[in-house]
Design a protein around this motif. Structure first.
Motif, PDB file in Angstrom:
ATOM      1  N   ALA A 393      24.320  54.986 -98.504  1.00  0.00           N
ATOM      2  CA  ALA A 393      23.281  55.884 -97.995  1.00  0.00           C
ATOM      3  C   ALA A 393      22.900  55.498 -96.569  1.00  0.00           C
ATOM      4  N   ALA A 394      22.779  54.186 -96.348  1.00  0.00           N
ATOM      5  CA  ALA A 394      22.421  53.706 -95.007  1.00  0.00           C
ATOM      6  C   ALA A 394      23.509  54.045 -94.006  1.00  0.00           C
ATOM      7  N   VAL A 398      23.045  56.001 -90.602  1.00  0.00           N
ATOM      8  CA  VAL A 398      23.313  55.275 -89.347  1.00  0.00           C
ATOM      9  C   VAL A 398      24.285  56.073 -88.474  1.00  0.00           C
ATOM     10  N   GLU A 399      25.309  56.652 -89.121  1.00  0.00           N
ATOM     11  CA  GLU A 399      26.288  57.438 -88.360  1.00  0.00           C
ATOM     12  C   GLU A 399      25.661  58.698 -87.769  1.00  0.00           C
ATOM     13  N   ALA A 400      24.596  59.197 -88.425  1.00  0.00           N
ATOM     14  CA  ALA A 400      23.983  60.458 -87.996  1.00  0.00           C
ATOM     15  C   ALA A 400      22.875  60.286 -86.962  1.00  0.00           C
ATOM     16  N   MET A 412      15.099  54.943 -90.857  1.00  0.00           N
ATOM     17  CA  MET A 412      16.304  55.093 -91.674  1.00  0.00           C
ATOM     18  C   MET A 412      16.208  54.238 -92.934  1.00  0.00           C
ATOM     19  N   ILE A 413      15.777  52.998 -92.773  1.00  0.00           N
ATOM     20  CA  ILE A 413      15.653  52.094 -93.921  1.00  0.00           C
ATOM     21  C   ILE A 413      14.582  52.619 -94.891  1.00  0.00           C
ATOM     22  N   LEU A 431      21.881  45.007 -95.911  1.00  0.00           N
ATOM     23  CA  LEU A 431      22.110  45.493 -94.557  1.00  0.00           C
ATOM     24  C   LEU A 431      22.156  44.334 -93.561  1.00  0.00           C
ATOM     25  N   ARG A 432      21.271  43.361 -93.758  1.00  0.00           N
ATOM     26  CA  ARG A 432      21.249  42.178 -92.869  1.00  0.00           C
ATOM     27  C   ARG A 432      22.571  41.424 -92.945  1.00  0.00           C
TER      28      ARG A 432
END
Length: 474
Positions: A393-394, A398-400, A412-413, A431-432
């Protein structure tokens, strides 16, 4: 009168911590009085001197920022001047030739010790007197200073107060050797006179030299400087600071990741104080420094306190200053800061977490280099099957992202958490690990902003591939 101080190391080794503190105190006193600071290299010990040591001393002084107004002077370039003064003392009968051999002097000393007398040179000893009277011009000899036999030498030490030494406790020291080279105690006096030194700030190990030197100043008709003798520095265990306590060379502290401002601040407080203040800017040191605030007692070196100070300066200094000194460590670790975000921005984000520049360089590598694998412990804990959906989902979000800002990454998060109805930790930690390769970093949204969109996308995809492989092998 213009105040003039000097730092006068011997080039037989590196600039050590004790010498650096002496240099700092001398520099600060000159600056506090609107005076001048002289660098002099006392290289009369021809057997032990080395160019490598000269270079190390200069490098250490420059790294600490202790710029000098005059010098560096080298004593080996001033032998003609010293010999001129020796010859003058000979002509005035304030010095004389001594022909006694080392073997004879050892014999006399052994006699004195056997008789429980003070072991010292005695020009009137029958054996020495006989040799000197029988000598002919041209025989090998040393030149000795004719030390006064009556009275005392009294001086007001700016740290220790009144010091008095009886002349009867001092013998006639050698001021020129048989090979024609002048000796340390004599060269120092001539140098201080010629260079118009008004204040001599040095270690307490020189206290015994001071009365001898005062007698030479007076014999030459030279003004006697004001003296201040600093107590020694001890290690954490109370013993004299030495190599076994760790770094003793100033440049070793550079290598271990200390900022010169931190070391200067630490050294100034090793024996000097201004109320309860611990943190001093360079300007404050100059403004507040006085000789009478230096302690008579020895100081103990405390590495934990130095680390605390270093962390303070990494956190609070201008990032451009930190970057200047960090560059050496980036070079040592093979990190090219041109392959990523502005180093000053990275320092501002990561710096407060680091006690040394070595740590800082290690912790920012992922901003400038891609990694081939994740830290094992962090990956095992956070890159599991349960992290697959949040990371996917992230990745899509992120790409968008059109505008790559910390605020948008933070949003986003939050959006991933809301859509999947999960806590921040369920996406924040995977994510980290995905974008940094490990489990420790500042706020992940700020980190991602600096790493950049393209790298973040690639690293999240790498993390998803890692999870897929892990599930396939389960």
């Amino acid at each position: 009168m213009t105040v003039k101080t000097r730092f006068a190391p011997s080039p037989t080794g590196y600039l050590h911590v004790g010498g650096a503190r002496t240099a700092l105190y001398s520099w600060l006193y000159a600056k506090s009085q609107g005076g001048e600071f002289v660098l002099r290299i006392e290289d009369t010990d021809l057997e032990r001197n080395s160019q490598e040591a000269v270079d190390a001393i200069m490098e250490g002084m420059e790294w600490l920022g202790l710029e000098w107004n005059e010098g560096p002077y080298f004593q080996t370039q001033r032998f003609d001047r010293y010999n001129e003064m020796v010859d003058r003392l000979l002509a005035e009968d304030k010095a004389y030739k001594c022909y006694a051999s080392k073997e004879l002097l050892d014999e006399v000393r052994a006699e004195q010790e056997a008789n429980k007398e003070m072991a010292r040179y005695d020009a009137n000893h029958p054996k020495i007197k006989a040799v000197n009277e029988a000598a002919k011009d041209g025989d090998p000899c040393v030149i000795r200073f004719r030390n006064p036999t009556e009275g005392s030498v009294v001086f007001d030490d700016q740290i220790r107060g009144r010091i008095e030494i009886s002349n009867s406790q001092m013998d006639d020291l050698i001021i020129r050797r048989t090979d024609g080279s002048p000796t340390y105690n004599f060269c120092v006096v001539v140098d201080d006179w010629d260079m118009e030194i008004t204040h001599v700030i040095r270690g307490e190990d020189h206290i015994n030299n001071t009365p001898r030197q005062i007698n030479i100043y007076e014999a030459l008709g030279a003004p006697v400087p004001t003296f201040a003798h600093c107590a020694m520095i001890l290690g954490d265990d109370g013993a004299k600071l030495s190599k076994r306590h760790g770094a003793v060379s100033v440049m070793q502290y550079r290598d271990m990741g200390y900022l010169p401002t931190a070391l200067n601040n630490y050294l100034v407080r090793l024996g000097w104080s201004h109320g309860d203040q611990e943190i001093f800017s360079r300007e404050e040191m100059i403004e507040f420094f006085t000789l009478n605030a230096i302690s008579k007692s020895a100081s103990a070196f405390n590495t934990d306190k130095l680390l605390w100070l270093n962390n303070h300066y990494i956190k609070t200094s201008e990032p451009e200053y930190v970057a200047k000194h960090l560059q050496w460590h980036l070079d040592q670790q093979g990190i090219n800061k041109d392959n990523g975000p502005a180093i000053t921005e990275v320092i501002t984000l990561v710096g407060e977490r680091c006690n040394t520049l070595v740590e800082l360089a290690e912790q920012i590598r992922y901003f400038y280099e891609d990694f081939a694998e994740f830290e094992a412990g962090a990956a095992k804990k956070h890159l599991r099957g349960v992290a697959k959906e949040p990371l996917e989902a992230a990745l899509a979000k992120v790409e968008a992202i059109q505008e790559w800002t910390t605020e948008n990454l933070h949003q986003m998060i939050a959006d991933v958490c809301a859509e999947l109805e999960i806590g921040m930790g369920k996406i924040g930690m995977p994510l980290r690990v995905a974008v940094t390769g490990g489990g420790q970093s500042p706020s992940v949204d700020a980190v991602m902003q600096l790493i950049g969109q393209e790298r973040c996308v690639a690293r999240i995809k790498m993390a998803l591939a890692f999870i897929a492989e892990r599930e396939a092998n389960a």
